[in-house]
Design a protein around this motif. Structure first.
Motif, PDB file in Angstrom:
ATOM      1  N   ALA B   4       0.797  -1.232   0.000  1.00 31.03           N
ATOM      2  CA  ALA B   4       0.000   0.000   0.000  1.00 31.03           C
ATOM      3  C   ALA B   4       0.828   1.280   0.000  1.00 31.03           C
ATOM      4  CB  ALA B   4      -0.968   0.029   1.188  1.00 31.03           C
ATOM      5  N   TYR B   5       2.113   1.145  -0.010  1.00 33.44           N
ATOM      6  CA  TYR B   5       2.937   2.337  -0.136  1.00 33.44           C
ATOM      7  C   TYR B   5       4.206   1.896  -0.857  1.00 33.44           C
ATOM      8  CZ  TYR B   5       5.076   0.247   3.962  1.00 33.44           C
ATOM      9  OH  TYR B   5       5.656  -0.653   4.826  1.00 33.44           O
ATOM     10  N   ASN B   6       4.933   2.856  -1.380  1.00 33.43           N
ATOM     11  CA  ASN B   6       6.104   2.510  -2.180  1.00 33.43           C
ATOM     12  C   ASN B   6       7.371   2.330  -1.359  1.00 33.43           C
ATOM     13  OD1 ASN B   6       5.064   2.808  -5.063  1.00 33.43           O
ATOM     14  ND2 ASN B   6       4.381   4.715  -4.126  1.00 33.43           N
ATOM     15  N   GLY B   7       7.360   2.942  -0.162  1.00 33.94           N
ATOM     16  CA  GLY B   7       8.594   2.914   0.619  1.00 33.94           C
ATOM     17  C   GLY B   7       9.652   3.848   0.046  1.00 33.94           C
ATOM     18  N   LYS B   8       9.208   4.762  -0.821  1.00 39.06           N
ATOM     19  CA  LYS B   8      10.164   5.684  -1.461  1.00 39.06           C
ATOM     20  C   LYS B   8       9.659   7.112  -1.335  1.00 39.06           C
ATOM     21  CE  LYS B   8      12.655   3.068  -4.911  1.00 39.06           C
ATOM     22  NZ  LYS B   8      12.070   1.829  -5.408  1.00 39.06           N
ATOM     23  N   ILE B   9      10.495   7.966  -0.847  1.00 42.72           N
ATOM     24  CA  ILE B   9      10.159   9.383  -0.755  1.00 42.72           C
ATOM     25  C   ILE B   9      11.147  10.160  -1.610  1.00 42.72           C
ATOM     26  CG2 ILE B   9      10.065  11.356   0.822  1.00 42.72           C
ATOM     27  CD1 ILE B   9       9.172   9.209   2.971  1.00 42.72           C
ATOM     28  N   LEU B  10      10.598  10.904  -2.544  1.00 37.76           N
ATOM     29  CA  LEU B  10      11.433  11.656  -3.474  1.00 37.76           C
ATOM     30  C   LEU B  10      11.877  12.965  -2.831  1.00 37.76           C
ATOM     31  CD1 LEU B  10      12.587  12.146  -6.341  1.00 37.76           C
ATOM     32  CD2 LEU B  10      10.360  13.175  -6.929  1.00 37.76           C
ATOM     33  N   LYS B  11      13.184  13.237  -2.896  1.00 39.35           N
ATOM     34  CA  LYS B  11      13.686  14.515  -2.394  1.00 39.35           C
ATOM     35  C   LYS B  11      14.269  15.320  -3.560  1.00 39.35           C
ATOM     36  CE  LYS B  11      15.277  14.636   1.824  1.00 39.35           C
ATOM     37  NZ  LYS B  11      16.179  14.377   2.976  1.00 39.35           N
ATOM     38  N   VAL B  12      13.865  16.559  -3.588  1.00 43.54           N
ATOM     39  CA  VAL B  12      14.277  17.423  -4.692  1.00 43.54           C
ATOM     40  C   VAL B  12      14.871  18.698  -4.113  1.00 43.54           C
ATOM     41  CG1 VAL B  12      13.483  18.722  -6.702  1.00 43.54           C
ATOM     42  CG2 VAL B  12      12.394  16.528  -6.132  1.00 43.54           C
ATOM     43  N   PRO B 210       0.573   0.321  -5.833  1.00 47.67           N
ATOM     44  CA  PRO B 210       1.259  -0.619  -4.939  1.00 47.67           C
ATOM     45  C   PRO B 210       0.307  -1.738  -4.550  1.00 47.67           C
ATOM     46  CG  PRO B 210       1.542   1.651  -4.177  1.00 47.67           C
ATOM     47  CD  PRO B 210       0.519   1.673  -5.278  1.00 47.67           C
ATOM     48  N   PRO B 211       0.812  -2.929  -4.339  1.00 51.46           N
ATOM     49  CA  PRO B 211      -0.076  -4.053  -4.010  1.00 51.46           C
ATOM     50  C   PRO B 211      -0.738  -3.851  -2.650  1.00 51.46           C
ATOM     51  CG  PRO B 211       2.230  -4.690  -3.765  1.00 51.46           C
ATOM     52  CD  PRO B 211       2.226  -3.316  -4.357  1.00 51.46           C
ATOM     53  N   THR B 212      -1.938  -4.341  -2.526  1.00 54.77           N
ATOM     54  CA  THR B 212      -2.619  -4.320  -1.233  1.00 54.77           C
ATOM     55  C   THR B 212      -2.640  -5.738  -0.679  1.00 54.77           C
ATOM     56  OG1 THR B 212      -4.723  -4.575  -2.364  1.00 54.77           O
ATOM     57  CG2 THR B 212      -4.061  -2.335  -1.779  1.00 54.77           C
ATOM     58  N   ALA B 213      -2.847  -5.828   0.629  1.00 55.09           N
ATOM     59  CA  ALA B 213      -2.768  -7.141   1.270  1.00 55.09           C
ATOM     60  C   ALA B 213      -4.016  -7.964   1.007  1.00 55.09           C
ATOM     61  CB  ALA B 213      -2.558  -6.965   2.776  1.00 55.09           C
ATOM     62  N   ALA B 533      -6.741  -3.967   5.394  1.00 52.03           N
ATOM     63  CA  ALA B 533      -6.727  -4.674   4.107  1.00 52.03           C
ATOM     64  C   ALA B 533      -5.700  -4.056   3.159  1.00 52.03           C
ATOM     65  CB  ALA B 533      -8.111  -4.644   3.473  1.00 52.03           C
ATOM     66  N   ALA B 534      -5.543  -2.755   3.226  1.00 48.48           N
ATOM     67  CA  ALA B 534      -4.557  -2.095   2.376  1.00 48.48           C
ATOM     68  C   ALA B 534      -3.138  -2.517   2.761  1.00 48.48           C
ATOM     69  CB  ALA B 534      -4.702  -0.579   2.489  1.00 48.48           C
ATOM     70  N   THR B 535      -2.888  -2.551   4.052  1.00 48.76           N
ATOM     71  CA  THR B 535      -1.512  -2.664   4.542  1.00 48.76           C
ATOM     72  C   THR B 535      -1.101  -4.072   4.958  1.00 48.76           C
ATOM     73  OG1 THR B 535      -2.301  -2.184   6.762  1.00 48.76           O
ATOM     74  CG2 THR B 535      -1.520  -0.314   5.452  1.00 48.76           C
ATOM     75  N   GLY B 536      -2.091  -4.893   5.293  1.00 45.64           N
ATOM     76  CA  GLY B 536      -1.745  -6.182   5.881  1.00 45.64           C
ATOM     77  C   GLY B 536      -1.400  -6.078   7.354  1.00 45.64           C
TER      78      GLY B 536
END
Lengths: 639, 639
Positions: B4-12, B210-213, B533-536
């Motif tokens: 349910a999340y990418n685990g990636k945070i973009l920094k600019v 992102p996949p959900t659980a 359900a989204a996160t598991g």
């Protein structure tokens, strides 16, 4: 009719023989949830501070939780609440078995008793009808004899009886209340209060289970539990070995109170272990109402002591209290002491602790053999220990002194005995070692009922099996990380604060800790679902966690009203001294760290960090503004 | 890959043109949940106190919630967090639409921007790839023109764009960020921060949800919502009338801000009502990503103003801000002002309030017609109002003064204008009347982002429909009783404390308040089930309520670090004076009662009751010990 509870609370004045019924609306039940909070509500509303625990004015409350009696594992318990003669603080103790559900089926959610009968009586609650009956013929009888006589007199073998034996009658300050000969409302001496009221027993028979909102969900979850609980290693252990499963591993890991907490490992642990019990004296496992786990033990022996299986068998606390903590390696002696405790209505933790205290006094020359009723009361003498259980129940010689609890006994004995009195607030310490289980000391020091092991029995220091299950459950509370073991630190206090609420709602709703505690079978979701299905209320974990916090605050308020303050939170001196040997040699509680932790704990509760008086805002937040108003009559409630 | 999340945070870094990616583990996401808490984490960790909001050092964070983008109604939103140029305090604002889900599908949970581009740029995020692109040709363009140009340049009509128009470029202190021409991250001036960085827009396109659980539960609940949401009268009202459904009833009940909060009922309310809109200019209703309610309006008009349906239509706040609060009874003028606000990226609440402020100054002779760019800026002059929106966006004449917000404008104008400046902490007050909605004043005074109506929009004072649903939802939080209306009392503070956490977790997880707020469709259980359900993660309401409390405390800590204290919590003087007429004539906030309530509120939060600094214990309890350590570098954190 509302769901899952009767909406009727029976009130009995034993002085006048009058009975009446209190009725409250649904919101009241949803706020206090029965059990401990219901009891605390009466203690705060209908009892003035400063009452002598043994006075007729002291209330004695038997209460079921709102969901008690639903046909699912874990909802078989009831609470007893009163002012403790051991601590002069709030007393609260839960028991499993069958009495709680039966009381509810008999038409009442709780029984609130005041006054004192002129002569021995028992209470007979039969499908809503109430009688105060003569107990002259029962007085002096054991719990088993009394139960048999009551059933015979009333002509119904299925009557459930909760009552006292001679220890309760003799006002032993740690006397308990026993139902079905083997289920104990164990701690804080509620049996002595029952005795002080000349109340031998409450007998209940009921045929009417209050309706539930969603019987199918309850049946489905009960079936799920029965089908799946054995997949959990903790439950497997409970069924095969009972709670004693932890004794041998505890000793090996240096967690087992031994010889009056002198050390934490017992060289004869194997001989008093659950494994040994299974190989030798175990007859069968038994369970409470509607439970699939069957963690209770039934044992039988013929020598060196005759042990009657009717009185069940020892649980972990009992095995440690009469076993390792008295240095006794004879499982039959331990089982005999357990049988006698159930027969006479003695709390096994306090009884074993009192004897261990006397043993250490004896070995240090503070008590002579003559002082000890002629017994050679050294550690390890199982026969002397068994005799001393008899002597305490009947208040004979040294038994009469020990019957006052180790705090008062040490004062009476003098000669430095105090340093061997392992208690807090007059309540003997349970069989868990706070020098190793870091957070347990906080529980012992702060629990309103005195040294308590139920609030957080399973410190994360101890996760001997099923750690993954533990973590899943803890995560539902928002505790995500593995915590350091054997320390007191801020993160662990955070965990403690949440787990305290968690265990507290379990007690408030009279749920069995073993069906839900972080290592057991139900998920948090399932328990919330069960409570919702029972009541028809769309509950949440937020709501029942707040009920748990409400209980802690109501108990704290009661104690504050009685004059207790933050300065009364501490530990026996022994725990600030290092464990001398074994796997945990050198472990001790650091007093400065402990003092700091207590302050943080009180702040976390939104209590004054010095006095431990709840801020008015905290009480308001918990819908307890009236408690703040009540306290304000006696002391300053900080704004 | 976690769920349910990418685990990636973009920094600019716009100053250097460098981009990088932050990665955090699952526990971090489960602690901060994306959205506001994620933003606050960066603001506390990577920004020093005292930074000028318009300096390149100020961070500007676009963040989705952990469950954002699951295909169920209510999970379409994203947050923007920065330091506000209006308040110099934390800024946080959520918007619906499609941008949040698209950003997540493009591979990032959040974008953390610092620095300042040398010349206008926009950010292009395309399935994980990132480009900083020249926006020279876009600068000065409206939000709609810019979006069209970006889509054309990149050759994809399905690109989602969040960006600013001229108001943001011109650093109007209440400029907002607009996506899809009509969805606004409205409050606290985040568009001005974007402008100060020469950042015109962020364009996102992603093909990877992102996949959900547990997709089935999500689908089932989404279907349930679609099938059942219209059974709820509040949702029926939203679909048929949009949020403007409340305007006419508000006026009738004396709740409608009118003529710069001079009174609370508007004699022409019917003419600017949702019913009137439906009869005249409404084209259709529209919804956000995956939503079944379709509460958004699309309107079209030709006279007396041309209103372009591409920019949607006014919501309640806008209808009141440009309508009753400016005394304007012409719905087309209101709709034109709304269209211009979306086109230029102006917050409608603040824009309407700034004009209402100027109108009251004008009517009281503090501003002349000449001061007002030659406009006859009396209450009710819709054409003048529309012109003034243009002038504010382009900072022309009085528009340049008003573009600073009413607080700074009043300081500049002088001559007693201050008493007509209805703001708190520099943020104009939303269209809810704190003299009638008792608890709303507490929200305006204490909300870390300045006068905020989202924390507890639905004071129980207002339960114009579906009160039973409200009560069922509130009961899940443990609020059982009906509370007195139009007052501030202890029980209502209790409710407020719980609802604040409730609304706060909704914002933290970027859920739409209208799918869950106490009067809407999902039950608490269903939202918890969706998040699980989204996160598991086996979540509980306890856990996410704590996330809500964490957000409030992180924001509070940010403001404390900036120098704000309890003394800064108050209301504009007008609210301590009685409403002069209408159904609520005589209603006012009592300052002594209010002061006492603020104290109790802070105590309930476990904050120092005077300074409003959180006790260390509260931060520790919320797993924010590091925040206490950070604060301790700058001020004393009470133990």
């Amino acid at each position: 009719m509302p769901y899952a509870y009767n909406g009727k609370i029976l009130k009995v004045d034993l002085s006048t023989g009058k009975t009446s019924v209190d009725e409250f609306d649904e919101n009241w039940y949803r706020t206090y949830w029965g059990g401990s909070c219901l009891g605390a509500w009466y203690m705060l509303n209908e009892q003035r501070p400063g009452v002598d625990p043994f006075s007729p004015e002291n209330l004695l409350i038997f209460a079921t939780g709102v969901p008690t009696g639903i046909p699912a594992p874990g909802f078989a318990r009831h609470s007893i609440i009163t002012k403790s003669a051991a601590s002069n603080a709030i007393a609260d103790t839960e028991a499993g078995g069958f009495f709680g559900p039966e009381l509810k089926f008999a038409g009442y959610d709780a029984v609130v008793i005041k006054g004192k009968a002129e002569k021995p009586v028992y209470l007979w609650i039969n499908d809503g009808k109430v009688e105060i009956r003569d107990a002259g013929a029962l007085w002096g009888k054991s719990t088993g004899e009394a139960q048999a006589l009551i059933r015979e007199e009333l002509g119904d073998r299925r009557i459930r009886v909760a009552g006292i034996g001679p220890a309760g009658e003799n006002l032993v300050r740690f006397a308990c209340v026993i139902n079905e000969l083997k289920h104990a409302n164990g701690r804080t001496g509620t049996g002595a209060i029952m005795g002080s009221k000349n109340l031998k027993a409450i007998a209940a028979r009921g045929h009417n289970q209050p309706p539930t909102a969603d019987g199918k969900t309850i049946r489905d979850l009960a079936k799920w539990f029965a089908d799946h609980c054995m997949e959990n290693p903790a439950n497997r252990g409970l069924r095969i070995y009972g709670t004693g499963e932890i004794l041998a591993p505890y000793s090996k890991d240096g967690l087992l109170p031994t010889r009056n907490f002198q050390t934490s490992t017992f060289e004869h642990a194997e001989e008093i272990s659950a494994e040994k019990m299974n190989e030798t004296i175990l007859v069968e496992g038994e369970g409470c109402y509607a439970c699939a786990v069957r963690c209770k033990r039934v044992v039988k022996a013929d020598e060196p002591f005759q042990v009657d299986p009717a009185y069940g068998g020892p649980e972990y606390e009992t095995m440690a209290a009469f076993g390792s903590n008295c240095g006794v390696s004879d499982l039959v002696a331990v089982s005999k002491a357990n049988e006698l405790s159930n027969k006479y209505s003695l709390d096994t933790i306090s009884t074993g602790s009192a004897i261990a205290f006397a043993m250490e006094c004896y070995e240090n020359g503070i008590l002579s053999q003559q002082d000890c009723n002629g017994l050679d009361l050294r550690f390890g003498n199982g026969a002397a220990m068994v005799q001393m259980v008899e002597d305490i129940a009947h208040r004979r010689g040294l038994g009469d002194v020990l019957a006052e609890g180790v705090k008062r006994a040490a004062e009476k004995i003098g000669r430095g005995a105090e340093k061997f009195a392992i208690h807090w607030r007059g309540v003997e310490v349970p069989m868990h070692e706070p020098r190793v289980k870091g957070m347990l000391g906080i529980s012992y020091a702060t629990a309103p009922i005195g040294a308590d092991h139920v609030v957080v029995e399973h410190d994360t220091d101890f996760d001997f099996n099923a750690p993954q299950v533990f973590m899943d459950q803890a995560r539902s509370l928002g505790i995500l990380c593995r915590l350091p073991t054997h320390t007191i630190d801020e993160d662990k206090l955070r965990m403690y604060y949440y787990l305290e609420q968690h265990f507290s709602f379990i007690d408030t709703l009279d749920i069995c800790v073993f069906t839900l505690a972080p290592v057991r079978a139900y998920t948090m979701d399932q328990v919330v679902d069960l409570v919702s299905a029972a009541t028809g209320w769309e509950c949440s974990l937020h709501e029942i966690m707040k009920a748990g916090e409400r209980r802690v605050n109501m108990f704290q308020a009661f104690n504050i009203r009685e004059g207790f303050r933050g300065k009364d939170d501490w530990l026996p001196q022994r725990f600030f001294e290092p464990i001398p040997n074994g796997p945990r040699a050198g472990y001790k509680v650091d007093p400065e760290q402990f003092r700091k932790a207590l302050r943080l704990y009180r702040r976390m509760h939104n209590w004054d960090p010095e006095t431990a008086i709840p801020y008015r805002a905290k009480l308001v937040e918990l819908d307890l503004a009236w408690v703040a108003d009540e306290l304000a009559k006696y002391t300053e409630v900080p704004e």
